[in-house]
Scaffold this motif. Structure first.
Motif, PDB file in Angstrom:
ATOM      1  N   PHE A   1       2.391  -7.198   0.318  1.00  9.22           N
ATOM      2  CA  PHE A   1       1.048  -6.608   0.232  1.00  9.22           C
ATOM      3  C   PHE A   1       0.837  -5.361   0.478  1.00  9.22           C
ATOM      4  O   PHE A   1       0.065  -4.483   0.120  1.00  9.22           O
ATOM      5  CB  PHE A   1       0.200  -7.478   1.427  1.00  9.22           C
ATOM      6  N   SER A   2       1.997  -4.640   1.461  1.00  6.28           N
ATOM      7  CA  SER A   2       1.644  -3.349   1.372  1.00  6.28           C
ATOM      8  C   SER A   2       2.081  -2.287   0.236  1.00  6.28           C
ATOM      9  O   SER A   2       1.676  -1.568  -0.154  1.00  6.28           O
ATOM     10  CB  SER A   2       2.851  -2.753   2.722  1.00  6.28           C
TER      11      SER A   2
ATOM     12  N   THR B   1     -11.169   4.193  -5.819  1.00  3.74           N
ATOM     13  CA  THR B   1     -10.337   3.216  -6.913  1.00  3.74           C
ATOM     14  C   THR B   1      -9.877   2.067  -6.138  1.00  3.74           C
ATOM     15  O   THR B   1      -9.504   0.971  -7.005  1.00  3.74           O
ATOM     16  CB  THR B   1      -9.153   3.910  -7.134  1.00  3.74           C
ATOM     17  N   THR B   2      -9.935   2.005  -4.898  1.00  5.31           N
ATOM     18  CA  THR B   2      -9.309   0.777  -4.191  1.00  5.31           C
ATOM     19  C   THR B   2      -9.979  -0.384  -4.241  1.00  5.31           C
ATOM     20  O   THR B   2     -11.413  -0.262  -4.446  1.00  5.31           O
ATOM     21  CB  THR B   2      -8.638   1.028  -2.688  1.00  5.31           C
ATOM     22  N   SER B   3      -9.619  -1.538  -3.882  1.00  2.00           N
ATOM     23  CA  SER B   3     -10.449  -2.697  -3.888  1.00  2.00           C
ATOM     24  C   SER B   3     -10.199  -3.679  -2.689  1.00  2.00           C
ATOM     25  O   SER B   3      -9.559  -3.048  -1.762  1.00  2.00           O
ATOM     26  CB  SER B   3      -9.890  -3.739  -5.084  1.00  2.00           C
ATOM     27  N   ILE B   4     -10.622  -4.782  -2.673  1.00  2.00           N
ATOM     28  CA  ILE B   4     -10.326  -5.325  -1.444  1.00  2.00           C
ATOM     29  C   ILE B   4      -8.994  -5.786  -0.765  1.00  2.00           C
ATOM     30  O   ILE B   4      -8.688  -5.909   0.280  1.00  2.00           O
ATOM     31  CB  ILE B   4     -10.858  -7.056  -1.658  1.00  2.00           C
ATOM     32  N   ILE B   5      -7.779  -5.447  -1.909  1.00  6.09           N
ATOM     33  CA  ILE B   5      -6.749  -5.772  -1.565  1.00  6.09           C
ATOM     34  C   ILE B   5      -6.292  -4.568  -0.581  1.00  6.09           C
ATOM     35  O   ILE B   5      -5.583  -4.893   0.541  1.00  6.09           O
ATOM     36  CB  ILE B   5      -5.664  -5.532  -2.827  1.00  6.09           C
ATOM     37  N   PHE B   6      -6.779  -3.377  -0.710  1.00  7.97           N
ATOM     38  CA  PHE B   6      -6.468  -2.389   0.156  1.00  7.97           C
ATOM     39  C   PHE B   6      -7.187  -2.629   1.507  1.00  7.97           C
ATOM     40  O   PHE B   6      -6.387  -1.945   2.460  1.00  7.97           O
ATOM     41  CB  PHE B   6      -7.053  -0.913  -0.260  1.00  7.97           C
ATOM     42  N   ARG B   7      -8.218  -3.265   1.636  1.00  6.22           N
ATOM     43  CA  ARG B   7      -8.740  -3.419   2.835  1.00  6.22           C
ATOM     44  C   ARG B   7      -8.158  -4.611   3.820  1.00  6.22           C
ATOM     45  O   ARG B   7      -8.180  -4.514   5.013  1.00  6.22           O
ATOM     46  CB  ARG B   7     -10.251  -3.787   2.684  1.00  6.22           C
ATOM     47  N   ILE B   8      -7.611  -5.639   3.131  1.00  7.18           N
ATOM     48  CA  ILE B   8      -6.924  -6.496   3.841  1.00  7.18           C
ATOM     49  C   ILE B   8      -5.334  -6.452   4.066  1.00  7.18           C
ATOM     50  O   ILE B   8      -4.951  -7.250   4.968  1.00  7.18           O
ATOM     51  CB  ILE B   8      -7.235  -8.105   3.300  1.00  7.18           C
ATOM     52  N   ALA B   9      -4.740  -5.472   3.274  1.00  7.57           N
ATOM     53  CA  ALA B   9      -3.188  -5.357   3.350  1.00  7.57           C
ATOM     54  C   ALA B   9      -2.824  -5.090   4.998  1.00  7.57           C
ATOM     55  O   ALA B   9      -1.777  -5.700   5.234  1.00  7.57           O
ATOM     56  CB  ALA B   9      -2.702  -4.597   2.330  1.00  7.57           C
ATOM     57  N   PRO B  10      -3.461  -4.003   5.484  1.00  7.61           N
ATOM     58  CA  PRO B  10      -2.897  -3.674   6.769  1.00  7.61           C
ATOM     59  C   PRO B  10      -2.896  -5.105   8.006  1.00  7.61           C
ATOM     60  O   PRO B  10      -1.790  -5.088   8.389  1.00  7.61           O
ATOM     61  CB  PRO B  10      -3.648  -2.704   7.283  1.00  7.61           C
ATOM     62  N   SER B  11      -4.033  -5.744   7.598  1.00  6.73           N
ATOM     63  CA  SER B  11      -4.076  -7.161   8.599  1.00  6.73           C
ATOM     64  C   SER B  11      -2.986  -8.084   8.380  1.00  6.73           C
ATOM     65  O   SER B  11      -2.308  -8.657   8.992  1.00  6.73           O
ATOM     66  CB  SER B  11      -5.407  -7.691   8.464  1.00  6.73           C
ATOM     67  N   VAL B  12      -2.865  -8.344   6.978  1.00  4.35           N
ATOM     68  CA  VAL B  12      -1.803  -9.259   6.403  1.00  4.35           C
ATOM     69  C   VAL B  12      -0.318  -8.773   6.983  1.00  4.35           C
ATOM     70  O   VAL B  12       0.623  -9.752   7.352  1.00  4.35           O
ATOM     71  CB  VAL B  12      -1.687  -9.482   4.788  1.00  4.35           C
ATOM     72  N   THR B  13      -0.036  -7.435   6.998  1.00  5.13           N
ATOM     73  CA  THR B  13       1.175  -6.957   7.289  1.00  5.13           C
ATOM     74  C   THR B  13       1.396  -7.031   8.875  1.00  5.13           C
ATOM     75  O   THR B  13       2.399  -7.426   9.339  1.00  5.13           O
ATOM     76  CB  THR B  13       1.375  -5.517   6.879  1.00  5.13           C
ATOM     77  N   PHE B  14       0.580  -6.876   9.426  1.00  6.04           N
ATOM     78  CA  PHE B  14       0.471  -6.894  10.961  1.00  6.04           C
ATOM     79  C   PHE B  14       0.774  -8.435  11.326  1.00  6.04           C
ATOM     80  O   PHE B  14       1.525  -8.546  12.103  1.00  6.04           O
ATOM     81  CB  PHE B  14      -0.679  -6.243  11.598  1.00  6.04           C
ATOM     82  N   ALA B  15      -0.089  -9.092  10.719  1.00  9.45           N
ATOM     83  CA  ALA B  15      -0.085 -10.706  10.950  1.00  9.45           C
ATOM     84  C   ALA B  15       1.413 -11.046  10.781  1.00  9.45           C
ATOM     85  O   ALA B  15       2.142 -12.021  11.343  1.00  9.45           O
ATOM     86  CB  ALA B  15      -0.929 -11.540  10.209  1.00  9.45           C
ATOM     87  N   SER B  16       2.032 -10.670   9.459  1.00 15.26           N
ATOM     88  CA  SER B  16       3.460 -11.131   9.190  1.00 15.26           C
ATOM     89  C   SER B  16       4.548 -10.759  10.160  1.00 15.26           C
ATOM     90  O   SER B  16       5.125 -11.572  10.536  1.00 15.26           O
ATOM     91  CB  SER B  16       3.672 -10.675   7.716  1.00 15.26           C
ATOM     92  N   VAL B  17       4.414  -9.514  10.764  1.00 18.84           N
ATOM     93  CA  VAL B  17       5.450  -9.017  11.708  1.00 18.84           C
ATOM     94  C   VAL B  17       5.231  -9.719  12.879  1.00 18.84           C
ATOM     95  O   VAL B  17       6.268 -10.132  13.602  1.00 18.84           O
ATOM     96  CB  VAL B  17       5.379  -7.675  12.006  1.00 18.84           C
ATOM     97  N   LEU B  18       3.917  -9.975  13.399  1.00 21.92           N
ATOM     98  CA  LEU B  18       3.613 -11.009  14.665  1.00 21.92           C
ATOM     99  C   LEU B  18       4.346 -12.334  14.227  1.00 21.92           C
ATOM    100  O   LEU B  18       4.999 -12.867  15.377  1.00 21.92           O
ATOM    101  CB  LEU B  18       2.023 -11.007  14.717  1.00 21.92           C
ATOM    102  N   MET B  19       4.092 -12.845  13.229  1.00 23.44           N
ATOM    103  CA  MET B  19       4.821 -14.199  13.078  1.00 23.44           C
ATOM    104  C   MET B  19       6.091 -14.200  13.221  1.00 23.44           C
ATOM    105  O   MET B  19       6.886 -15.057  13.626  1.00 23.44           O
ATOM    106  CB  MET B  19       4.368 -14.855  11.585  1.00 23.44           C
ATOM    107  N   ALA B  20       6.797 -12.882  12.520  1.00 25.47           N
ATOM    108  CA  ALA B  20       8.266 -13.026  12.714  1.00 25.47           C
ATOM    109  C   ALA B  20       8.786 -12.647  13.865  1.00 25.47           C
ATOM    110  O   ALA B  20       9.778 -13.215  14.416  1.00 25.47           O
ATOM    111  CB  ALA B  20       8.637 -11.861  11.757  1.00 25.47           C
ATOM    112  N   CYS B  21       7.806 -12.158  14.964  1.00 28.64           N
ATOM    113  CA  CYS B  21       8.418 -11.932  16.068  1.00 28.64           C
ATOM    114  C   CYS B  21       8.419 -13.261  16.930  1.00 28.64           C
ATOM    115  O   CYS B  21       9.128 -13.498  17.950  1.00 28.64           O
ATOM    116  CB  CYS B  21       7.128 -11.161  16.924  1.00 28.64           C
ATOM    117  N   MET B  22       7.865 -14.172  16.548  1.00 27.18           N
ATOM    118  CA  MET B  22       7.774 -15.630  17.288  1.00 27.18           C
ATOM    119  C   MET B  22       9.021 -16.337  17.296  1.00 27.18           C
ATOM    120  O   MET B  22       9.112 -17.026  18.140  1.00 27.18           O
ATOM    121  CB  MET B  22       6.403 -16.501  16.726  1.00 27.18           C
ATOM    122  N   VAL B  23       9.669 -16.052  16.141  1.00 28.75           N
ATOM    123  CA  VAL B  23      10.812 -16.929  15.952  1.00 28.75           C
ATOM    124  C   VAL B  23      12.069 -16.375  16.777  1.00 28.75           C
ATOM    125  O   VAL B  23      13.071 -16.927  16.804  1.00 28.75           O
ATOM    126  CB  VAL B  23      11.190 -17.280  14.549  1.00 28.75           C
TER     127      VAL B  23
END
Lengths: 301, 672, 210
Positions: free
Chosen positions: A104-105, A53-75
């Motif tokens: 995204f999650s 049932t899932t689509s490309i959103i399901f495949r890219i969401a974990p990467s987006v979430t991880f990247a967002s937390v990493l960017m947040a750590c930078m500040v």
């Protein structure tokens, strides 16, 4: 540079300490402190199953979430040294990029087409929505107190002198700790151990992830914990030199982890319908902190 | 130059009357395009500092008509042109399904061109009378555009609702303009400026409030917003996009123009605007979350974004009043940038909704689902616009919300207690709006595009390029604003400078500081996108050698992942709607389960706007009850009507006679 | 330090608004008693020692120990159900009480008197209105009594603000407290509990004349 390496370092041990604390309070020895990291590495080596049932959103969401937390750590700064980036208004960036990860999650959870995960997604969206005003009003109070608008400048010029500022600092760490618990889906808002329908919020959103994606999601969780721990520690180490600051930082992080473990062992989770009012109460407490700052600045007379 | 424009328009209008349906569309597109290019050229010049000043000879009624395109009008005209051109491109293909309705199409195309002309005209004239004329022209043209599908009674109701409220707004504007003309004798905008300078500040404030109410009805501030959620779904898609994108922004233009002209107490006005806007924003998004009609949801979201723009304007005004340059600059830049951003992402969202409607013939969210696999491009564009409208990085919505929040946080340092409470309310409101928008758009996106299809036919495919190209254009601009905000902030320098020129400061220095933060954000966004791409690549690389399988959704061992088991929109927002129940007006219609072996049951929830019930329905009911008392007069008998006529004539003839007789009697009694 | 205690006082008000069990109300009243004990000790340094000792004794004995114990005894004896039954959901109570604090702050700001310590005024007014709100929005009689006790606490805080200049005001506050404890709790509820078995306010309307 220093702050993000310290956060990464602490995140390795954080979940292990929580798990160990919970085990010891239940009378067992518990797994080693590095066990969660070993689990993640094991997951990285496994294969994946994707749902039809899932689509490309399901495949890219974990990467987006991880990247967002990493960017947040930078500040996030570390006491008297800046984070990787620091600019006026960076806390706005901090809150919003975390919100992007959550967005995204949430849609990845809805992507699976299962009612279980939709339920988790709807609850997660509601609770994170209420936690936002608490964070912004809190930072607003401290911006007012110190006269600056970036994380680094606020924390480096925060002098906790009189008793009332200590109390404000304690209240602020309490609010931040509660926000951290909400964001990481821990007690008393969410129970990570339970797998019953009525009681899941975050655990349920990741039911269909497997393999590398699941490893990424777990790493994101640990990183978020350490990040909030760093934020709480920053309240108290603003004036210390680097030599003193690093041990105090690590100590506060471990203390935070132990407290999380203790809260999880001894408290039951709130009834699900009482969660929104609890989270809104955090905003009221932030408002009280704001009032306290006004008192300190003597804006009342 | 004006004569060239008017000539083009008249040629186009005449040409449309005589050609067949397909050519009508082409002519509309060309006319809009040419007019757009010409006005954009002058607007760009104005943004770079070279204003356009023309003087047209008017008649003796309204004096000369100065036409001026300065930086503020330039910005608005550019936004208008972009949105209307994308609308025309989209509409060109969208209207192909109505090819057989020649006369309707004629009216529609003519109204389209006239709307464009009227909007540009409103932004450029400086004469009150002509302003009102063009405003009326715009209102009527939009009405004609909205009621294209006039065979449906709901559409006509929505259109008439819009027309009535539009005219109420015109009444307020007229009162303002005529009052000034009466006092000073001239209609031009300079007369307004001189008049307000010569009067007391209180008179200026009252005059501004009159104009504000008129423009607020047009923009959709609460509680004047009740026409919006009906008009937007009823209109054809490209018209909804244009209405949401530019027509309601004309109200904002009016407010901004009046701020420049009328010298008022900026602080009080700022507080009023900030309070109204915060309430508008929160109310709009609270009601948007519980809608099941996709277009109505987007219409309520427009109300919310107008609230955000109003908050920026309010904060800017307070900054002007307190001569806090940082606040004024950030507030106004945020408001103007958000105006552009909103017209972009709202039009993308509406056009995607139009694509979905054309493919599936329904806009009810509860009947859609799983469309991403069939219409991937529409889904992708909708996702980008949804992320942008929630104000999330790395897109343009974040930049404008960042500017407005920055203005609010800067205000903190120089505020007294009352203002601090206001700041807390405003910050809390803005952040709550962001959170609720995330709730609303995750619901909209995931239930429409993700999961399994709920109730729709299986043969849907992606729409043609004509209906995707305008979306791509808008999304490209959105990404450009998000990733290179400094450039757009520089473009905004002149319009904002119009407001802050009377406080003495060094413009360049301030802009450098603001641009500094934005430069860092710039790099952060680019870094973020690179990081995401890197991680996706890494995950693909790591799983390349591993075993990848696909199967049904596990969902904790619930194996029947059918469409009926999925989360519905109503359930998604149920916890939220339970919390917000006092403010919402939700009717539940359900047939309960009573027997042992239940048959088919129904459950339906319907939401209604509480403000509409209080402000519009109750007074209307009262009014109709008063009128019902006179119902006996209209009884349909011809003889009775003739009797009324006879009574009237007799009265007109006899009453003077009777009065004369009575005067004689009174004199007689006096003399006794 | 006084400010710290008073801010904790307001936090206790917020906590009461989202509480679900009656026993939590009782515990918060005890906590408020302890806080007032501390504030009395810190604030009233200009009155005589024996008067101060009497005030502090009364505060700790009555507000923090006697009244909560008596209330919990009553709850157990009359078998009152342990859940508070509000008319409005707790979420709305929380919002209302936060707004009460905000409005009190705004009100306090418009007072131009420099002799009054504003924080006392804010805390006292907030407690007063919160107590009134509790009386108005809860169904049980016992929560009415607790709302009244909260109002008393608020009045006591205000009397502490001027206690240095007018010590008799504080004594009056204490007598009010004693009056409440003895009269209302001892006589009223006991008798009503015996004769009239219900603990809801709705049933009280049976006492109407017509």
């Amino acid at each position: 540079m220093l702050s993000i390496s310290l956060i990464l370092f602490c995140s390795i041990f954080f979940a292990g300490i929580i798990l160990r604390t919970k085990s010891i309070t239940s009378g067992r020895m518990g797994p080693g402190i590095l066990q969660p990291v070993k689990d993640v590495i094991k997951l990285f080596r496994k294969g994946t199953i994707y749902s039809d049932t899932t689509s490309i959103i399901f495949r890219i969401a974990p990467s987006v979430t991880f990247a967002s937390v990493l960017m947040a750590c930078m500040v996030i700064p570390f006491g008297s040294s800046k984070g990787l980036v620091s600019f006026d208004g960076d806390f706005i960036f901090f809150a919003y990029i975390l919100a992007l990860g959550k967005f995204f999650s949430i849609i990845a959870a809805m992507d699976t087409g299962s009612s279980f995960e939709g339920m988790g997604a709807s609850r997660e969206a509601l609770y994170s929505m209420f936690a936002e005003p608490a964070f912004f009003i809190l930072i607003g109070s401290f911006a007012l107190l110190t006269g600056n608008t970036s994380f680094y400048k606020i924390f480096s010029s925060l002098h906790l002198g009189s008793s009332i500022t200590y109390m404000l600092g304690a209240l602020a760490s309490f609010v931040l700790m509660m926000i951290a618990m909400i964001e990481n889906s821990r007690m008393p808002v969410d129970d990570p151990k339970t797998h019953l329908e009525l009681t899941m919020i975050h655990e349920v959103m990741i039911l269909d992830n497997s393999g590398f994606d699941l490893g990424l999601i777990l790493t994101t969780g640990y990183l978020k914990f350490a990040m909030y721990g760093a934020l709480i520690a920053d309240f108290f180490i603003g004036n210390l030199t680097a030599l003193w600051a690093i041990p105090v930082f690590i100590f506060i992080q471990c203390l935070f982890a132990v407290m999380v473990g203790l809260i999880e062992s001894f408290m039951a989770r709130f009834r699900m319908s009482h969660n929104p009012q609890f989270i809104l109460a955090l905003s009221s407490v932030s408002f009280l902190i704001f009032l306290g700052v006004l008192l300190v600045l003597e804006k009342f007379v | 130059m004006i004569n060239i424009l008017i000539g083009i328009i008249i040629t186009a209008v005449l040409a449309i009357l005589f050609v067949n349906s397909k050519t009508k569309g082409i002519i509309t597109l060309c006319a809009v395009f040419i007019v757009g290019i010409i006005s954009s050229y002058y607007s760009l010049e104005a943004l770079l500092g070279r204003n356009l000043n023309l003087l047209m000879n008017g008649t003796s009624i309204f004096g000369q008509v100065p036409v001026r395109i300065d930086a503020l009008s330039g910005w608005f005209i550019l936004v208008i042109n972009f949105t209307i051109i994308t609308g025309a491109i989209y509409g060109f293909n969208y209207m192909k399904q109505y090819m057989d309705r020649r006369s309707d199409l004629t009216l529609h195309s003519i109204a389209f061109i006239l709307v464009h002309f009227a909007l540009i005209g409103i932004c450029s004239v400086q004469n009150g009378f002509i302003f009102l004329l063009l405003w009326e022209l715009m209102a009527i043209s939009v009405f004609i555009l909205v009621i294209f599908e006039h065979e449906k009674p709901d559409t006509i109701k929505a259109g008439i609702n819009y027309l009535v409220q539009s005219h109420i707004s015109i009444v307020f504007l007229m009162l303002g303009f005529i009052f000034v003309a009466y006092k000073t004798g001239g209609y031009s905008f300079d007369a307004i400026a001189d008049f307000s300078r010569s009067q007391s500040t209180l008179a200026g404030t009252a005059l501004f409030l009159f104009f504000f109410i008129g423009f607020a009805i047009k923009s959709g501030f609460v509680p004047f917003h009740t026409w919006l959620p009906y008009a937007h779904p009823a209109a054809p898609t490209h018209v909804s996009g244009i209405m949401s994108g530019v027509v309601i922004k004309i109200g904002i233009y009016g407010i901004l123009r009046m701020l420049l002209l009328i010298k008022t107490d900026y602080t009080t006005i700022g507080y009023i605007i900030l309070l109204v806007s915060t309430f508008t924003g929160v109310y709009g998004v609270m009601l948007a979350t519980i809608q099941h009609n996709l277009k109505k949801l987007l219409a309520y979201h427009s109300i919310e974004n107008i609230g955000i723009i109003g908050m920026g304007i309010g904060v800017g005004c307070i900054g002007l009043g307190a001569t806090n340059k940082w606040m004024a600059v950030l507030g106004f830049s945020g408001a103007l940038l958000h105006m552009l951003n909103h017209s972009l992402f709202k039009s993308v969202l509406f056009y995607s909704a139009g694509n979905i409607y054309q493919a599936t013939h329904t806009v009810n969210i509860e009947f859609l689902g799983g469309i991403l696999k069939k219409m991937p491009q529409t889904a992708f564009l909708f996702l980008i616009a949804a992320v942008a409208i929630c104000g999330l990085p790395p897109l343009n919505g974040f930049i404008s919300e960042f500017l407005i929040l920055g203005a609010l946080y800067n205000w903190v340092f120089s505020a007294n207690l009352l203002s601090l409470i206001m700041i807390v309310v405003a910050i809390g409101g803005l952040v709550l709006i962001g959170g609720l928008a995330i709730l609303c758009f995750t619901k909209a996106f995931s239930i429409v595009f993700l999961g399994t299809p709920r109730n729709i036919k299986p043969d849907i495919n992606e729409r043609g390029p004509w209906q995707l190209v305008p979306l791509y254009m808008a999304v490209a601009l959105m990404a450009a604003i998000g990733l290179y905000p400094a450039f757009f902030l520089r473009a905004l320098e002149r319009p904002v400078n119009l407001y802050t020129h009377n406080t003495v400061f060094n413009l360049n220095l301030l802009k450098v500081e603001a641009i500094d933060s934005l430069q860092t954000i710039n790099w952060l966004f680019l870094g973020f996108i690179v990081l995401v791409a890197g991680l996706i690549f890494l995950s693909r690389f790591m799983t390349r050698k591993r075993h990848v399988e696909s199967g049904p959704t596990w969902g904790c061992a619930y194996h029947s992942a059918g469409s009926k088991l999925q989360y519905t929109a109503g359930s998604y927002v149920r916890s939220y709607s339970k919390l917000a129940k006092p403010l919402l007006d939700i009717e539940k219609k359900d047939v309960g389960i009573e027997e042992v072996f239940p048959g088919e049951k129904h459950f339906e929830t319907d939401s209604y706007d509480k403000i509409e019930r209080v402000f519009i329905d109750k007074p209307l009911n009262l009014l109709s009850r008063v009128y019902d008392l006179f119902l006996f007069l209209q009884n349909g008998h011809l003889q009775r009507y003739i009797l009324y006529g006879i009574i009237f004539i007799t009265g007109v003839l006899c009453i003077p006679l009777i009065i004369e007789k009575m005067m004689i009697l009174i004199n007689f009694l006096n003399n006794l | 330090m006084t400010n710290v205690l008073l801010i904790i006082f307001i936090i206790s008000l917020l906590y009461v608004s989202i509480a679900n069990r009656i026993i939590t109300y009782v515990r918060v009243l005890a906590l408020q008693g302890v806080i007032l004990f501390g504030v009395t000790f810190l604030q009233l340094h200009a009155i005589e020692t024996w008067n101060l000792a009497l005030i502090m004794l009364e505060t700790i004995v009555f507000k923090a120990i006697a009244v909560p114990v008596f209330l919990s005894y009553l709850i157990k004896r009359n078998k009152i159900t342990r859940v508070t039954e509000p008319y409005l959901p707790n979420f709305i109570s929380l919002i209302i009480i936060t707004m009460i604090v905000v409005i009190t702050v705004l009100l306090a700001n418009s007072i131009q008197d420099t002799h009054l310590d504003k924080i006392f005024f804010i805390v006292s007014l907030s407690t007063l209105f919160t107590g009134l709100y509790f009386i108005a929005s809860r169904k049980k009689i016992i929560t009415h009594v607790m709302g009244y006790l909260m109002i008393e606490n608020g009045v006591f805080v205000l009397s502490l603000a001027v206690g240095n200049e007018m010590p008799n005001l504080v004594n009056l506050g204490i007598m009010l407290d004693v009056f409440a404890s003895v009269l209302i709790l001892g006589i009223f509820l006991n008798k009503i509990g015996d004769v009239f078995k219900a603990a809801d306010v709705d049933q009280l309307s049976n006492l109407k004349d017509y």
